[in-house]
Design an enzyme around this catalytic site. Structure first.
Site, PDB file in Angstrom:
ATOM      1  N   ARG A  32     -24.076 126.075  69.960  1.00  8.68           N
ATOM      2  CA  ARG A  32     -23.646 125.242  71.079  1.00  8.68           C
ATOM      3  C   ARG A  32     -22.918 126.095  72.103  1.00  8.68           C
ATOM      4  O   ARG A  32     -22.286 127.089  71.764  1.00  8.68           O
ATOM      5  CB  ARG A  32     -22.709 124.142  70.585  1.00  8.68           C
TER       6      ARG A  32
ATOM      7  N   TYR B 207     -31.599 124.869  71.194  1.00  2.86           N
ATOM      8  CA  TYR B 207     -30.871 125.045  69.934  1.00  2.86           C
ATOM      9  C   TYR B 207     -30.051 123.822  69.535  1.00  2.86           C
ATOM     10  O   TYR B 207     -29.218 123.329  70.315  1.00  2.86           O
ATOM     11  CB  TYR B 207     -29.932 126.262  69.981  1.00  2.86           C
TER      12      TYR B 207
ATOM     13  N   GLY C 107     -27.309 121.557  68.383  1.00  5.54           N
ATOM     14  CA  GLY C 107     -26.407 120.602  69.026  1.00  5.54           C
ATOM     15  C   GLY C 107     -26.592 120.495  70.538  1.00  5.54           C
ATOM     16  O   GLY C 107     -26.167 119.506  71.133  1.00  5.54           O
TER      17      GLY C 107
ATOM     18  N   LYS D 261     -24.701 115.546  68.610  1.00  2.75           N
ATOM     19  CA  LYS D 261     -23.402 115.683  69.265  1.00  2.75           C
ATOM     20  C   LYS D 261     -23.344 114.894  70.572  1.00  2.75           C
ATOM     21  O   LYS D 261     -22.310 114.324  70.918  1.00  2.75           O
ATOM     22  CB  LYS D 261     -23.097 117.158  69.526  1.00  2.75           C
TER      23      LYS D 261
ATOM     24  N   HIS E 225     -16.241 113.214  64.248  1.00  3.40           N
ATOM     25  CA  HIS E 225     -16.887 114.399  63.657  1.00  3.40           C
ATOM     26  C   HIS E 225     -16.448 114.490  62.194  1.00  3.40           C
ATOM     27  O   HIS E 225     -15.642 115.338  61.837  1.00  3.40           O
ATOM     28  CB  HIS E 225     -16.445 115.639  64.453  1.00  3.40           C
TER      29      HIS E 225
ATOM     30  N   SER F 149     -16.342 122.451  63.341  1.00  7.48           N
ATOM     31  CA  SER F 149     -17.666 123.010  63.078  1.00  7.48           C
ATOM     32  C   SER F 149     -17.577 124.225  62.152  1.00  7.48           C
ATOM     33  O   SER F 149     -16.721 125.094  62.336  1.00  7.48           O
ATOM     34  CB  SER F 149     -18.313 123.422  64.401  1.00  7.48           C
TER      35      SER F 149
ATOM     36  N   CYS G 212     -16.557 124.415  59.130  1.00  6.26           N
ATOM     37  CA  CYS G 212     -15.317 124.470  58.341  1.00  6.26           C
ATOM     38  C   CYS G 212     -15.401 123.656  57.063  1.00  6.26           C
ATOM     39  O   CYS G 212     -14.370 123.310  56.472  1.00  6.26           O
ATOM     40  CB  CYS G 212     -14.130 124.035  59.197  1.00  6.26           C
TER      41      CYS G 212
ATOM     42  N   LYS H  84     -17.541 120.618  56.110  1.00  8.52           N
ATOM     43  CA  LYS H  84     -17.909 119.208  55.925  1.00  8.52           C
ATOM     44  C   LYS H  84     -19.116 119.063  55.003  1.00  8.52           C
ATOM     45  O   LYS H  84     -19.096 118.291  54.041  1.00  8.52           O
ATOM     46  CB  LYS H  84     -18.214 118.524  57.278  1.00  8.52           C
TER      47      LYS H  84
ATOM     48  N   ASP I 265     -21.657 114.982  58.748  1.00 11.05           N
ATOM     49  CA  ASP I 265     -21.235 115.509  60.058  1.00 11.05           C
ATOM     50  C   ASP I 265     -20.627 114.453  60.980  1.00 11.05           C
ATOM     51  O   ASP I 265     -19.719 114.766  61.731  1.00 11.05           O
ATOM     52  CB  ASP I 265     -22.437 116.165  60.752  1.00 11.05           C
TER      53      ASP I 265
ATOM     54  N   ARG J  20     -29.322 127.649  60.373  1.00 11.43           N
ATOM     55  CA  ARG J  20     -29.195 126.276  59.867  1.00 11.43           C
ATOM     56  C   ARG J  20     -30.443 125.813  59.136  1.00 11.43           C
ATOM     57  O   ARG J  20     -31.538 126.309  59.365  1.00 11.43           O
ATOM     58  CB  ARG J  20     -28.957 125.324  61.051  1.00 11.43           C
TER      59      ARG J  20
ATOM     60  N   ARG K  67      -9.512 125.549  59.424  1.00 11.28           N
ATOM     61  CA  ARG K  67      -9.697 126.850  58.778  1.00 11.28           C
ATOM     62  C   ARG K  67      -8.494 127.700  59.170  1.00 11.28           C
ATOM     63  O   ARG K  67      -8.414 128.177  60.300  1.00 11.28           O
ATOM     64  CB  ARG K  67     -11.007 127.458  59.278  1.00 11.28           C
TER      65      ARG K  67
ATOM     66  N   GLY L 186     -16.569 123.222  44.678  1.00 11.31           N
ATOM     67  CA  GLY L 186     -16.443 122.162  43.672  1.00 11.31           C
ATOM     68  C   GLY L 186     -14.992 121.895  43.265  1.00 11.31           C
ATOM     69  O   GLY L 186     -14.603 120.754  42.973  1.00 11.31           O
TER      70      GLY L 186
ATOM     71  N   ASN M  88     -12.547 121.719  45.029  1.00 14.79           N
ATOM     72  CA  ASN M  88     -11.885 120.830  45.985  1.00 14.79           C
ATOM     73  C   ASN M  88     -11.794 119.402  45.444  1.00 14.79           C
ATOM     74  O   ASN M  88     -11.035 118.582  45.947  1.00 14.79           O
ATOM     75  CB  ASN M  88     -12.630 120.830  47.331  1.00 14.79           C
TER      76      ASN M  88
HETATM   77  P1  GTP Z   1     -20.880 121.903  61.069  1.00 20.58           P
HETATM   78  O1  GTP Z   1     -22.237 121.552  60.568  1.00 20.58           O
HETATM   79  O2  GTP Z   1     -20.882 123.086  62.000  1.00 20.58           O
HETATM   80  O3  GTP Z   1     -20.141 120.757  61.672  1.00 20.58           O
HETATM   81  O4  GTP Z   1     -20.049 122.499  59.844  1.00 20.58           O
HETATM   82  P2  GTP Z   1     -19.487 121.956  58.450  1.00 20.58           P
HETATM   83  O5  GTP Z   1     -18.089 121.485  58.660  1.00 20.58           O
HETATM   84  O6  GTP Z   1     -20.436 121.016  57.811  1.00 20.58           O
HETATM   85  O7  GTP Z   1     -19.358 123.308  57.619  1.00 20.58           O
HETATM   86  P3  GTP Z   1     -20.087 123.787  56.263  1.00 20.58           P
HETATM   87  O8  GTP Z   1     -19.833 122.862  55.114  1.00 20.58           O
HETATM   88  O9  GTP Z   1     -21.491 124.070  56.573  1.00 20.58           O
HETATM   89  O10 GTP Z   1     -19.311 125.150  55.937  1.00 20.58           O
HETATM   90  C1  GTP Z   1     -19.294 126.233  56.788  1.00 20.58           C
HETATM   91  C2  GTP Z   1     -18.880 127.498  56.067  1.00 20.58           C
HETATM   92  O11 GTP Z   1     -17.668 127.310  55.358  1.00 20.58           O
HETATM   93  C3  GTP Z   1     -19.918 127.966  55.065  1.00 20.58           C
HETATM   94  O12 GTP Z   1     -20.128 129.350  55.220  1.00 20.58           O
HETATM   95  C4  GTP Z   1     -19.284 127.661  53.730  1.00 20.58           C
HETATM   96  O13 GTP Z   1     -19.704 128.565  52.739  1.00 20.58           O
HETATM   97  C5  GTP Z   1     -17.790 127.758  54.028  1.00 20.58           C
HETATM   98  N1  GTP Z   1     -17.021 126.851  53.134  1.00 20.58           N
HETATM   99  C6  GTP Z   1     -17.229 125.530  52.956  1.00 20.58           C
HETATM  100  N2  GTP Z   1     -16.364 125.008  52.043  1.00 20.58           N
HETATM  101  C7  GTP Z   1     -15.571 126.032  51.653  1.00 20.58           C
HETATM  102  C8  GTP Z   1     -14.485 126.142  50.726  1.00 20.58           C
HETATM  103  O14 GTP Z   1     -14.065 125.191  50.079  1.00 20.58           O
HETATM  104  N3  GTP Z   1     -13.917 127.381  50.595  1.00 20.58           N
HETATM  105  C9  GTP Z   1     -14.345 128.462  51.296  1.00 20.58           C
HETATM  106  N4  GTP Z   1     -13.738 129.628  51.110  1.00 20.58           N
HETATM  107  N5  GTP Z   1     -15.396 128.396  52.178  1.00 20.58           N
HETATM  108  C10 GTP Z   1     -15.990 127.208  52.347  1.00 20.58           C
HETATM  109  C1  SPV Z   2     -21.481 121.696  64.886  1.00 24.20           C
HETATM  110  O1  SPV Z   2     -21.442 122.719  65.603  1.00 24.20           O
HETATM  111  O2  SPV Z   2     -20.455 120.988  64.679  1.00 24.20           O
HETATM  112  C2  SPV Z   2     -22.732 121.296  64.224  1.00 24.20           C
HETATM  113  C3  SPV Z   2     -23.956 122.066  64.519  1.00 24.20           C
HETATM  114  O3  SPV Z   2     -22.740 120.357  63.457  1.00 24.20           O
HETATM  115  S1  SPV Z   2     -24.711 121.601  66.013  1.00 24.20           S
HETATM  116  O4  SPV Z   2     -25.586 120.458  65.759  1.00 24.20           O
HETATM  117  O5  SPV Z   2     -25.478 122.740  66.515  1.00 24.20           O
HETATM  118  O6  SPV Z   2     -23.684 121.214  66.982  1.00 24.20           O
HETATM  119 MN    MN Z   3     -20.716 119.396  63.281  1.00 27.08          MN
END
Ligand code: GTP
Ligand code: SPV
Ligand code: MN
Length: 593
Positions: free
Chosen positions: A80, A208, A210, A217, A237, A259, A261, A263, A286, A378, A409, A503, A505
């Site tokens: 994005r 691309y 988002g 989004k 979000h 994003s 972080c 989810k 998401d 992705r 984060r 896990g 968590n």
């Molecule tokens: P968007 O789709 O961008 O909104 O992101 P999201 O919030 O769904 O993030 P996602 O779960 O894809 O995690 C993003 C990154 O964080 C990945 O590289 C994961 O491996 C890392 N990650 C997720 N959960 C944890 C955790 O509990 N600990 C650590 N150290 N890294 C994590």
């Molecule tokens: C984000 O960036 O929070 C996403 C990926 O979930 S995108 O759909 O590209 O915005």
């Molecule tokens: Mn997102």
């Protein structure tokens, strides 16, 4: 039903407003052809074949990855772009200081001059889609006009795409008008413009995620948040999950992390061995649309029908469900491609291939300094691939939310978990959230910035008013969700994550659920309630101890002085619309410190 089915690509909706609008846009964009998508399997086959023939998709090894395809986006177009994203309202104050702004008239004229005739020699696909379960009072219809087959095939995964959207719409003219033109994918002519008063979106110059999957989004968050404020609901979000105890007690929570972080990972979490019999069900990974129910609780639906998840770091340990989800019917974007047409990314199980092509199509070996997969590569997979898809997923009323969890984060400052004292305090915690920037958006990765409720890039109106909306929602809820803050990313002196995450968590989630149900002790700290010494189970975590837990929960007053100054920075920016309650919360926090 409100349609007459003819052959593939032919117009079949009888909705006059839709037809007139499509004709008008076609006159402007001047495509050679118009293709009306119906969402059928036959159409999917046809368009996939075409995408392969045109080199937009590469068919992956069908023995290993049935139904999976590979896509590379332009190297200048991998995330994005917040600088190119605009909220176009009559006054700048309506968009607020956290959004780029231009008046609608000026933006319409500017963009039209760029995209006029932009589909010459191309096909305009008419993509009708439904966000949310059919018949849900929260569901919304959008129509995206696009000249990108990648977008069509991705929207088919990410939304309830096709005839079902016209069915929901009927003869109404209440649908989001989305226009997407790739043009030459030039960052200089890239705009993602939102017109909340017209329920319209124009996205040009990108192809691309988002930026172009307009249901996600653009509609579900930016336009959605604007509509939500007017109609007393919330577009957030947030992931939504259900946790089920061995006795069958189910509790739903929603969590806002910025994003990339965590989810998707949290929403698909697999309980560790110690929590035998516990189950985590995914509602969404998401986006959540939430509305007060008749019983005074807050109900959430997932408006999406698929996952567009971060690939790197995903493996059998971190997210086994995601590994299964993306093993079929998936479009991979910007990962590595092996000679036997398999995919590779940093952090995948097994040894890296001796040689493959990286996300740019260049030769890659394990010795290469560059990454094989782009950090924001992705997968797009249908939610029906999820072995833990919540059975409530198509319930038009959604699921009742017991807890809202905020999280960023943060390498320092923020403890693993704490609970807000009450709703207003919770809103303050969400509003002042900070997080390190990630590869999900172009620029600034690693820097801590304020990202209120993980909505900084997605709030479609003035952020100060958005905080007011959050405070107002309390009045519509007899049983508001309890509010928490988590941080999986705190690091020790050596730069290692202190908490194992993923896990594990579940242990944090379990405390949260027990708090919501009045079963767990907590201690009061200046930040909020934290787990009492006997209420947080760490048994069975490898290389973990109570000392590590204390390190995770430590509140460093020096760090917090800095943190509160950063809260002030955001509040100064928003001062004209900032609710007084939040200023009082800040004073209380300072006093407690
Ligand atoms: P968007 O789709 O961008 O909104 O992101 P999201 O919030 O769904 O993030 P996602 O779960 O894809 O995690 C993003 C990154 O964080 C990945 O590289 C994961 O491996 C890392 N990650 C997720 N959960 C944890 C955790 O509990 N600990 C650590 N150290 N890294 C994590
Ligand atoms: C984000 O960036 O929070 C996403 C990926 O979930 S995108 O759909 O590209 O915005
Ligand atoms: Mn997102």
């Amino acid at each position: 039903m409100d349609m007459m089915k003819t052959e593939l690509g032919r117009c079949f909706t009888t909705n006059k407003t839709v037809r007139a609008w499509v004709e008008k846009k076609a006159r402007l964009c001047q495509p050679d052809r118009i293709f009306w998508c119906d969402g059928s399997e036959a159409e999917k086959r046809l368009l996939t074949e075409q995408a392969v023939a045109e080199g937009i998709l590469i068919r992956l090894n069908q023995q290993k990855l049935p139904g999976c395809y590979y896509h590379r986006s332009s190297p200048n177009d991998v995330a994005r772009v917040e600088q190119c994203t605009y909220i176009c309202t009559e006054t700048e104050e309506q968009a607020g200081p956290t959004n780029n702004w231009m008046p609608p008239k000026a933006m319409y004229a500017k963009l039209r001059a760029i995209y006029e005739g932009g589909m010459r020699g191309r096909t305009m696909y008419v993509v009708p889609y439904l966000m949310g379960p059919l018949g849900s009072p929260l569901a919304k219809v959008g129509i995206e006009l696009t000249d990108s087959l990648y977008v069509v095939l991705s929207m088919r995964i990410m939304t309830r795409m096709g005839a079902v959207a016209y069915e929901h719409l009927g003869t109404s003219d209440d649908f989001n008008r989305g226009l997407h033109c790739m043009l030459d994918v030039n960052p200089e002519r890239r705009y993602i413009a939102h017109f909340p008063h017209d329920n319209a979106i124009i996205s040009i110059g990108s192809n691309y995620g988002g930026n172009v999957l307009l249901g996600k989004k653009c509609l579900a968050l930016r336009i959605g948040s604007y509509l939500g404020r007017q109609e007393d609901w919330m577009a957030e979000h947030m992931l939504v999950l259900g946790i089920e105890s061995p006795e069958g007690e189910k509790t739903f929570v929603a969590a806002a992390f910025p994003s990339a972080c965590g989810k998707t990972n949290f929403a698909m979490m697999v309980p560790p061995a110690r929590f035998k019999g516990w189950k985590v069900w995914t509602v969404g990974d998401d986006i959540a649309w939430m509305k007060p129910g008749k019983d005074g609780r807050l109900y959430a639906i997932n408006p999406e029908a698929g996952y567009f998840g971060v690939v790197p770091g995903t493996n059998a340990r971190t997210n086994p469900n995601a590994m299964e989800i993306m093993s079929r019917d998936t479009i991979y974007t910007n990962v590595g491609l092996t000679p036997d047409l398999d995919v590779w990314w940093e952090g995948k199980d097994g040894d890296p291939p001796k040689e493959c092509l990286d996300w740019r199509g260049q030769k890659w070996t394990p010795e290469s300094r560059e990454k094989a997969a782009h950090p924001n590569s992705r997968f797009a997979s249908p939610m029906t691939n999820n072995p833990m898809l919540a059975p409530e997923i198509n319930d038009p009323n959604g699921v009742p939310i017991s807890a809202i969890i905020f999280g960023g984060r943060r390498a320092d400052t923020m403890p693993l978990v704490f609970q807000a004292f009450n709703w207003v305090h919770g809103v303050y915690i969400g509003a002042t959230m900070g997080s390190e920037m990630t590869a999900a958006a172009v620029g600034g990765a690693g820097q801590v910035r304020r990202d209120p409720m993980a909505m900084l890039p997605f709030c479609g109106y003035n952020m100060g008013r958005y905080f007011r909306h959050w405070l107002n929602m309390r009045k519509l809820l007899r049983y508001p969700p309890r509010v928490f803050h988590v941080n999986w990313f705190r690091k020790d002196g050596l730069g290692h994550f202190i908490w194992p995450g993923f896990g594990e968590n579940l242990r944090v989630l379990k405390w949260i659920v027990d708090r919501c149900r009045g079963r767990a002790d907590a201690d009061e700290t200046p930040l909020g309630w934290v787990p009492g010494p006997h209420c947080f189970d760490i048994k069975g975590i490898p290389d973990f101890s109570h000392a590590r837990l204390e390190q995770l929960q430590y509140i460093n007053l020096e760090d917090w002085r800095r943190e509160i100054l950063m809260h002030d920075e955001l509040f100064l920016k928003l001062y004209s619309h900032l609710p007084k309650e939040l200023i009082f919360q800040r004073e209380l926090l300072v006093a407690r410190m």
